[in-house]
Design a protein around this motif. Structure first.
Motif, PDB file in Angstrom:
ATOM      1  N   TRP A  23      -5.732  -5.685   5.163  1.00  0.00           N
ATOM      2  CA  TRP A  23      -4.363  -5.205   5.000  1.00  0.00           C
ATOM      3  C   TRP A  23      -3.767  -5.604   3.644  1.00  0.00           C
ATOM      4  CZ3 TRP A  23      -1.898  -6.385  10.463  1.00  0.00           C
ATOM      5  CH2 TRP A  23      -2.572  -5.607  11.412  1.00  0.00           C
ATOM      6  N   VAL A  24      -4.033  -6.804   3.200  1.00  0.00           N
ATOM      7  CA  VAL A  24      -3.478  -7.261   1.929  1.00  0.00           C
ATOM      8  C   VAL A  24      -4.086  -6.485   0.771  1.00  0.00           C
ATOM      9  CG1 VAL A  24      -3.251  -9.227   0.373  1.00  0.00           C
ATOM     10  CG2 VAL A  24      -2.986  -9.559   2.839  1.00  0.00           C
ATOM     11  N   ASN A  25      -5.418  -6.340   0.773  1.00  0.00           N
ATOM     12  CA  ASN A  25      -6.066  -5.563  -0.292  1.00  0.00           C
ATOM     13  C   ASN A  25      -5.584  -4.120  -0.305  1.00  0.00           C
ATOM     14  OD1 ASN A  25      -7.679  -7.404  -1.678  1.00  0.00           O
ATOM     15  ND2 ASN A  25      -9.329  -7.269  -0.179  1.00  0.00           N
ATOM     16  N   ALA A  26      -5.509  -3.509   0.887  1.00  0.00           N
ATOM     17  CA  ALA A  26      -5.077  -2.113   0.962  1.00  0.00           C
ATOM     18  C   ALA A  26      -3.659  -1.944   0.423  1.00  0.00           C
ATOM     19  CB  ALA A  26      -5.161  -1.626   2.405  1.00  0.00           C
ATOM     20  N   THR A  27      -2.776  -2.867   0.765  1.00  0.00           N
ATOM     21  CA  THR A  27      -1.382  -2.780   0.299  1.00  0.00           C
ATOM     22  C   THR A  27      -1.288  -2.968  -1.204  1.00  0.00           C
ATOM     23  OG1 THR A  27      -0.613  -3.652   2.432  1.00  0.00           O
ATOM     24  CG2 THR A  27       0.920  -3.737   0.588  1.00  0.00           C
ATOM     25  N   LEU A  28      -2.012  -3.959  -1.750  1.00  0.00           N
ATOM     26  CA  LEU A  28      -1.950  -4.230  -3.185  1.00  0.00           C
ATOM     27  C   LEU A  28      -2.548  -3.088  -3.997  1.00  0.00           C
ATOM     28  CD1 LEU A  28      -2.871  -8.031  -3.280  1.00  0.00           C
ATOM     29  CD2 LEU A  28      -0.611  -6.988  -3.461  1.00  0.00           C
TER      30      LEU A  28
ATOM     31  N   THR B 172      -8.594 -10.654   9.184  1.00  0.00           N
ATOM     32  CA  THR B 172      -8.309  -9.228   9.062  1.00  0.00           C
ATOM     33  C   THR B 172      -7.309  -8.953   7.944  1.00  0.00           C
ATOM     34  OG1 THR B 172      -8.706  -8.931  11.438  1.00  0.00           O
ATOM     35  CG2 THR B 172      -7.500  -7.187  10.298  1.00  0.00           C
ATOM     36  N   LEU B 173      -6.285  -9.786   7.849  1.00  0.00           N
ATOM     37  CA  LEU B 173      -5.284  -9.619   6.797  1.00  0.00           C
ATOM     38  C   LEU B 173      -5.903  -9.705   5.414  1.00  0.00           C
ATOM     39  CD1 LEU B 173      -2.263 -11.704   8.157  1.00  0.00           C
ATOM     40  CD2 LEU B 173      -2.330  -9.243   7.827  1.00  0.00           C
ATOM     41  N   PHE B 174      -6.778 -10.701   5.221  1.00  0.00           N
ATOM     42  CA  PHE B 174      -7.364 -10.944   3.897  1.00  0.00           C
ATOM     43  C   PHE B 174      -8.839 -10.567   3.863  1.00  0.00           C
ATOM     44  CE2 PHE B 174      -3.621 -13.630   4.018  1.00  0.00           C
ATOM     45  CZ  PHE B 174      -3.084 -13.458   2.759  1.00  0.00           C
ATOM     46  N   ASP B 175      -9.192  -9.500   4.555  1.00  0.00           N
ATOM     47  CA  ASP B 175     -10.572  -9.023   4.525  1.00  0.00           C
ATOM     48  C   ASP B 175     -10.952  -8.659   3.090  1.00  0.00           C
ATOM     49  OD1 ASP B 175     -13.019  -8.340   5.359  1.00  0.00           O
ATOM     50  OD2 ASP B 175     -12.421  -6.620   6.577  1.00  0.00           O
ATOM     51  N   ALA B 176     -12.254  -8.821   2.781  1.00  0.00           N
ATOM     52  CA  ALA B 176     -12.702  -8.674   1.394  1.00  0.00           C
ATOM     53  C   ALA B 176     -12.796  -7.234   0.924  1.00  0.00           C
ATOM     54  CB  ALA B 176     -14.062  -9.352   1.217  1.00  0.00           C
ATOM     55  N   ASP B 177     -12.776  -6.263   1.835  1.00  0.00           N
ATOM     56  CA  ASP B 177     -12.883  -4.866   1.408  1.00  0.00           C
ATOM     57  C   ASP B 177     -11.525  -4.170   1.495  1.00  0.00           C
ATOM     58  OD1 ASP B 177     -12.480  -4.421   4.109  1.00  0.00           O
ATOM     59  OD2 ASP B 177     -14.617  -4.193   4.532  1.00  0.00           O
TER      60      ASP B 177
ATOM     61  N   ILE C 117     -10.118  -7.795  -3.488  1.00  0.00           N
ATOM     62  CA  ILE C 117     -10.405  -9.203  -3.793  1.00  0.00           C
ATOM     63  C   ILE C 117     -11.021  -9.859  -2.568  1.00  0.00           C
ATOM     64  CG2 ILE C 117      -9.402 -11.425  -4.421  1.00  0.00           C
ATOM     65  CD1 ILE C 117      -7.147  -9.915  -5.809  1.00  0.00           C
ATOM     66  N   ALA C 118     -12.114 -10.576  -2.777  1.00  0.00           N
ATOM     67  CA  ALA C 118     -12.730 -11.348  -1.686  1.00  0.00           C
ATOM     68  C   ALA C 118     -11.980 -12.674  -1.575  1.00  0.00           C
ATOM     69  CB  ALA C 118     -14.213 -11.578  -1.970  1.00  0.00           C
TER      70      ALA C 118
ATOM     71  N   GLU D  49      -2.623   0.074  -2.993  1.00  0.00           N
ATOM     72  CA  GLU D  49      -1.723   1.216  -2.829  1.00  0.00           C
ATOM     73  C   GLU D  49      -0.533   1.138  -3.774  1.00  0.00           C
ATOM     74  OE1 GLU D  49       0.845   3.436   0.721  1.00  0.00           O
ATOM     75  OE2 GLU D  49      -0.542   1.802   1.182  1.00  0.00           O
ATOM     76  N   VAL D  50       0.002  -0.069  -3.988  1.00  0.00           N
ATOM     77  CA  VAL D  50       1.171  -0.198  -4.880  1.00  0.00           C
ATOM     78  C   VAL D  50       0.751  -0.388  -6.332  1.00  0.00           C
ATOM     79  CG1 VAL D  50       2.597  -1.135  -3.031  1.00  0.00           C
ATOM     80  CG2 VAL D  50       1.312  -2.701  -4.496  1.00  0.00           C
ATOM     81  N   GLY D  51      -0.565  -0.449  -6.580  1.00  0.00           N
ATOM     82  CA  GLY D  51      -1.050  -0.499  -7.948  1.00  0.00           C
ATOM     83  C   GLY D  51      -1.126  -1.876  -8.572  1.00  0.00           C
ATOM     84  N   ILE D  52      -1.014  -2.918  -7.783  1.00  0.00           N
ATOM     85  CA  ILE D  52      -1.084  -4.274  -8.342  1.00  0.00           C
ATOM     86  C   ILE D  52      -2.516  -4.637  -8.713  1.00  0.00           C
ATOM     87  CG2 ILE D  52      -0.696  -6.718  -7.836  1.00  0.00           C
ATOM     88  CD1 ILE D  52       1.664  -5.920  -6.140  1.00  0.00           C
ATOM     89  N   ILE D  53      -3.489  -4.241  -7.886  1.00  0.00           N
ATOM     90  CA  ILE D  53      -4.897  -4.480  -8.191  1.00  0.00           C
ATOM     91  C   ILE D  53      -5.640  -3.153  -8.103  1.00  0.00           C
ATOM     92  CG2 ILE D  53      -4.858  -6.868  -7.361  1.00  0.00           C
ATOM     93  CD1 ILE D  53      -6.156  -5.916  -4.784  1.00  0.00           C
ATOM     94  N   GLN D  54      -6.821  -3.106  -8.777  1.00  0.00           N
ATOM     95  CA  GLN D  54      -7.630  -1.896  -8.758  1.00  0.00           C
ATOM     96  C   GLN D  54      -8.803  -2.015  -7.785  1.00  0.00           C
ATOM     97  OE1 GLN D  54      -6.633   0.806 -10.405  1.00  0.00           O
ATOM     98  NE2 GLN D  54      -4.867  -0.385 -11.174  1.00  0.00           N
ATOM     99  N   ASP D  55      -9.374  -3.197  -7.694  1.00  0.00           N
ATOM    100  CA  ASP D  55     -10.526  -3.450  -6.819  1.00  0.00           C
ATOM    101  C   ASP D  55     -10.151  -4.501  -5.787  1.00  0.00           C
ATOM    102  OD1 ASP D  55     -12.274  -1.731  -8.288  1.00  0.00           O
ATOM    103  OD2 ASP D  55     -12.376  -3.304  -9.828  1.00  0.00           O
TER     104      ASP D  55
END
Length: 333
Positions: free
Chosen positions: A172-177, A163-168, A187-188, A179-185
């Motif tokens: 939680w990790v993707n959503a946080t990154l 759940t933390l590192f879900d691909a979409d 990551i799987a 939101e803070v602008g570190i990534i745009q898309d």
């Protein structure tokens, strides 16, 4: 610097010293003039009740552990495939493993990397946490022990990390990154060869405070407190000297048990990868010897080849165990 054996001798009462001397003399007399095998036979005859008590365990251990190991070693020299009568091919399986099987070499590399990182790290981390918990009051100690031990027995541990590192973007990790602008898309994470191994190592370390962790706590609580008093009199000046010259030598059985568990866990971490990344992992980025063994033994039913893989893994673990045993023998010297 004094050793724990010297401290133990100094803390022995006169009665204990006398009993130890009589016991040693009795043993020396009992073996005087007879061979080792004759002495062993007499001792077995004298303690036959004890051997009868352990007989069920010996039989079960031999049938389900010792015999399969020996049989696997023999089958590794055959082409057994579960359907036809096996033929001896001798070293052909091992030659193919090391000179014709590129995936096996990748598996060996990944396994050794993982074992070199997770094994020592989890071992040291387990001891340090156990050492810290041992200094706490009993009630708090029980609660903290449960907190640290819980991840190793949690049934939903992989679901949490999935759940933390879900691909979409729901991860939680993707959503946080994002939101803070570190990534745009998104990551799987568990489908990207660059992230698979580091993430699996982190998950393995998080779940590594298991049985060896509890054995360390038991060993620390079993150290004779009078040894610390005697050590202080004989020149032990700080906690690190206490640890090296008194604590660690007093709990060598627990240290050895923890080392065996760490070796076994670090070389057999295939379950973590299969649960998080699938089988096989992308580009074989986290493919291990246990995965290779499962592939040939459980999917292809090439039992002879799979037995050769198992023998190689067993030899690597035995070698690692010998190295660790040699290192632990230096503790306290």
């Amino acid at each position: 610097m004094i050793t724990v054996k010297e401290i133990s001798k100094k803390t022995m009462t006169p009665e204990k010293k006398k009993m130890a001397k009589l016991k040693a003399e009795k043993k020396a007399v009992a073996r005087n003039g007879i061979s080792y095998w004759e002495y062993t036979r007499r001792e077995m005859k004298r303690n036959w009740i004890a051997y009868v008590m352990i007989l069920p365990y010996v039989v079960i251990f031999s049938l389900f552990t010792l015999c399969p190991v020996i049989l696997s070693f023999v089958v590794g020299f055959t082409d057994f495939n579960m359907l036809q009568w096996p033929n001896f091919v001798w070293l052909e399986n091992y030659i193919n493993l090391f000179f014709a099987d590129d995936i096996f070499l990748i598996a060996c590399k990944n396994t050794l990397i993982f074992a070199a990182i997770v094994g020592p790290t989890s071992y040291i981390m387990s001891f340090l946490v156990a050492w810290f918990i041992n200094e706490l009051p009993p009630r708090i100690r029980a609660i903290i022990t449960l907190i640290f031990y819980a991840p190793s027995i949690s049934g939903g541990v992989y679901m949490i990390w999935g759940t933390l590192f879900d691909a979409d973007t729901y991860g939680w990790v993707n959503a946080t990154l994002i939101e803070v602008g570190i990534i745009q898309d998104p990551i799987a994470w568990f489908k990207d060869a660059d992230y698979i191994m580091p993430l699996c190592i982190v998950v393995s370390l998080w779940t590594s405070l298991g049985t060896s962790f509890l054995s360390f706590i038991a060993g620390l609580q079993g150290v004779d407190r009078s040894l610390y008093e005697a050590g202080a009199v004989d020149g032990v000046k700080n906690r690190w000297q206490e640890l090296w010259f008194i604590t660690l030598p007093s709990m060598k059985p627990q240290l050895m048990f923890g080392a065996i568990m760490a070796i076994t866990g670090s070389f057999g971490f295939g379950g973590v990868v299969s649960a998080l990344c699938g089988f096989p992992s992308v580009d074989y980025a986290a493919h291990t010897i246990t995965h290779h063994l499962d592939d040939y033994g459980g999917a292809r039913y090439e039992i002879g080849y799979a037995s050769a893989i198992a023998t190689v893994l067993f030899a690597i673990q035995i070698f690692a165990n010998k190295v660790v045993s040699k290192a632990l023998s230096k503790v306290g010297t």
